[in-house]
Scaffold this motif. Structure first.
Motif: not given
Ligand SMILES: [Zn+2]
Length: 245
Positions: A1-16, A139-144
């Motif tokens: 399955m293709p990945r829907a999240y960018t790596p930076s989004f996943l890192v930010q979510r983990f930190v939050r 948009r993908l880069r901006m939203r993550g």
């Protein structure tokens, strides 16, 4: 399955999430309507954290009451009929939900949209592969995250179909959030050449089911279908979360 999240989004979510765990906040706001969630209420449903648990009681109740109204729209693409099945009507609350999901990172609502799409089962023609309408790269880069891919991949899984990122979107999004005031021929001109087939083997000779969030004029779906037919797709139909009436 293709990945829907960018790596930076996943890192930010983990930190939050880590910060929330170390320093729990007493002033939690509902991400959909911005109401303050009473801390005792937030703590009383730890099992729901991460699912719909971030939503206030009012929004959770509203969400359960959103009527699923499967409707059909007939379009034409590349000289062939295209059936579009929609699950929701784009009214005030659905618009708020889609905006929260799309622009405000409330990705927890994705399962709601997946189940809305699942309600179109039997209402769309049979398909071999699910293809999400791609989000513009800026948009993908901006939203993550790719909000359509997120829903399309779990919808495909539930349908027992493969999900292929068979379309690519060129350039920047260009147009604004609102399409409602634009007529279809103008939208078609704006979108011409924006979508190209990216994975020919996934679609050649196959019956494709496109997935998108909101259908206004249908111009985006028609443009995508033209690109898919140009790349050898056998048939193209679509399902959308909501339709603007
Ligand atoms: Zn709320």
């Amino acid at each position: 399955m293709p990945r829907a999240y960018t790596p930076s989004f996943l890192v930010q979510r983990f930190v939050r999430q880590t910060l929330n765990w170390i320093f729990p906040s007493n002033d939690e706001l509902c991400p959909v309507c911005s109401r303050l969630i009473p801390p005792e209420f937030a703590e009383s449903r730890p099992g729901k954290r991460g699912a719909m648990g971030r939503l206030c009681a009012f929004c959770q109740q509203n969400l359960a009451l959103v009527p699923i109204r499967v409707q059909h729209t007939r379009l034409r693409a590349a000289g062939r009929p295209m059936m579009v099945a929609s699950a929701l009507v784009y009214d005030h609350f659905v618009r708020t939900l889609i905006r929260a999901y799309k622009y405000d990172r409330v990705v927890e609502i994705a399962p709601f949209f997946t189940s809305a799409l699942a309600a179109t089962r039997g209402a769309h023609p049979p398909a071999d592969v699910v293809v999400p309408v791609p989000t513009a790269p800026d948009r993908l880069r901006m939203r993550g995250y790719d909000h359509v891919l997120l829903v399309a991949s779990s919808f495909a899984r539930a349908e027992g179909l493969p999900c292929a990122r068979a379309l690519a979107r060129l350039g920047t999004s260009g147009h604004t959030r609102s399409q409602t005031s634009k007529d279809k021929s103008r939208r078609l001109r704006e979108l011409a050449g924006q979508f190209v087939a990216a994975d020919l083997s996934a679609i050649r000779g196959r019956r494709v089911l496109l997935v998108d969030d909101v259908m206004t004029t249908g111009a985006t779906l028609v443009t995508c279908a033209q690109a898919l037919y140009g790349a050898g797709a056998g048939a193209v139909h679509a399902v959308v979360m909501a339709r603007v009436e």
